[in-house]
Motif scaffolding. Sequence first.
Motif, PDB file in Angstrom:
ATOM      1  N   LEU B 161      20.369  17.380  20.786  1.00 45.13           N
ATOM      2  CA  LEU B 161      19.846  18.741  21.997  1.00 45.13           C
ATOM      3  C   LEU B 161      21.369  19.002  22.769  1.00 45.13           C
ATOM      4  CD1 LEU B 161      17.923  21.761  21.753  1.00 45.13           C
ATOM      5  CD2 LEU B 161      16.817  20.036  23.931  1.00 45.13           C
ATOM      6  N   LEU B 162      21.227  18.439  23.621  1.00 48.58           N
ATOM      7  CA  LEU B 162      22.399  18.482  24.307  1.00 48.58           C
ATOM      8  C   LEU B 162      23.545  19.265  23.590  1.00 48.58           C
ATOM      9  CD1 LEU B 162      22.349  15.245  27.532  1.00 48.58           C
ATOM     10  CD2 LEU B 162      21.939  18.042  27.582  1.00 48.58           C
ATOM     11  N   HIS B 163      24.179  18.317  23.116  1.00 50.88           N
ATOM     12  CA  HIS B 163      25.582  18.562  21.975  1.00 50.88           C
ATOM     13  C   HIS B 163      25.394  20.201  21.715  1.00 50.88           C
ATOM     14  CE1 HIS B 163      28.401  18.272  18.941  1.00 50.88           C
ATOM     15  NE2 HIS B 163      27.288  18.415  17.788  1.00 50.88           N
ATOM     16  N   ALA B 164      24.349  20.115  21.189  1.00 49.92           N
ATOM     17  CA  ALA B 164      23.864  21.828  20.887  1.00 49.92           C
ATOM     18  C   ALA B 164      23.783  23.127  21.829  1.00 49.92           C
ATOM     19  CB  ALA B 164      22.385  21.625  19.933  1.00 49.92           C
ATOM     20  N   ILE B 165      23.491  22.646  22.877  1.00 47.56           N
ATOM     21  CA  ILE B 165      23.282  23.559  23.916  1.00 47.56           C
ATOM     22  C   ILE B 165      25.068  23.961  24.450  1.00 47.56           C
ATOM     23  CG2 ILE B 165      22.460  23.785  25.834  1.00 47.56           C
ATOM     24  CD1 ILE B 165      20.182  22.615  25.309  1.00 47.56           C
ATOM     25  N   MET B 166      25.330  22.429  24.877  1.00 49.46           N
ATOM     26  CA  MET B 166      26.389  22.760  25.615  1.00 49.46           C
ATOM     27  C   MET B 166      27.521  22.920  24.731  1.00 49.46           C
ATOM     28  SD  MET B 166      25.408  22.490  28.361  1.00 49.46           S
ATOM     29  CE  MET B 166      26.526  22.245  28.371  1.00 49.46           C
ATOM     30  N   THR B 167      28.391  23.149  23.196  1.00 45.76           N
ATOM     31  CA  THR B 167      28.885  22.866  22.298  1.00 45.76           C
ATOM     32  C   THR B 167      28.994  24.345  21.556  1.00 45.76           C
ATOM     33  OG1 THR B 167      28.189  21.693  20.889  1.00 45.76           O
ATOM     34  CG2 THR B 167      29.745  20.608  22.104  1.00 45.76           C
ATOM     35  N   GLY B 168      27.552  24.343  21.357  1.00 46.91           N
ATOM     36  CA  GLY B 168      27.003  25.875  20.235  1.00 46.91           C
ATOM     37  C   GLY B 168      27.397  26.868  21.313  1.00 46.91           C
TER      38      GLY B 168
END
Lengths: 82, 211
Positions: B161-168
């Motif tokens: 989720l963090l990956h999705a929020i920060m790179t999306g």
Amino acid sequence: MPGHKNPFRREKRPAVTVLAAASSVVLFLATWGVVWASNREVGAGDDGGPPPPTATFTAAASASPGDSPGATATPTRSSRAS
Amino acid sequence: MSWKLTVALTGVLCALVAWARSADVEGGTAMWDLSRAGGFTAYVLAWAAVFTGVGVDTRFHPGVVSQTVLYEAHRMLATLVPGFALVHAFALLLDPWVGFSVWEVLVPFVAPFERWWTGLGVLALWAFVAVLVSTWGAGLIPFKVWRLLHYATYLVFALGLLHAIMTGSDTEHWPTHLLYSATVGALLGAVFVRLIANRWIAENRKAPGYH
């Protein structure tokens, strides 16, 4: 642990397996469609034309002229259009 | 069958991605769009796998769905996650603008784009695969180890989720806010119900007249 019984032996339900796989493909294609449509919305502008081809990622093009040959700009999230 | 189906699906979807690249669909933005679609799908599947996993563990399904069906759904949804994560990564590999290498896609924290946040996504993928492998080999490892690894899935989901929020690039859009809020809210609610329900079952099992 030899002889240890796998606690996850299960009754097979192939219909559930196939349904889950089919749903995931539908979800993927639908998401692609939504993303594609949102791109057109963003890129269309007032004239209703297609989105610019470089709308996705422009960091490489923004590298400064003083950069050494072969140098590439570090891409950032803000450099992408949605 | 689940693994064969997942491998076949991943192959077909990667072929679709390669076709979209060679056919120059969407005038150059197809790879980023397909990567986003793959990422969103992997996220939703991961959420659904964790959510149904909480349901399986709760052992309280008031007439909605049988334990067997729920377990099968949980198992298949989890199996599909790495497949769609690979489609997500494969599209990035072919993206002419990002220019990821195989090494950068498979090894955490070496990517040129948002190194640390992208690295969390790669780490989450490998950790998710580790949990799946531990379930394959559940008969070979102590149950406590398997259980600990399975509980780690909450952390793996949070990393994803963090990956999705920060790179999306979609993070700033309200439908994405809605998706992340709804999935996290539902998961927290399910965990809460699980804690309450299991305590209730444990207490009532001791009560006279409980069958």
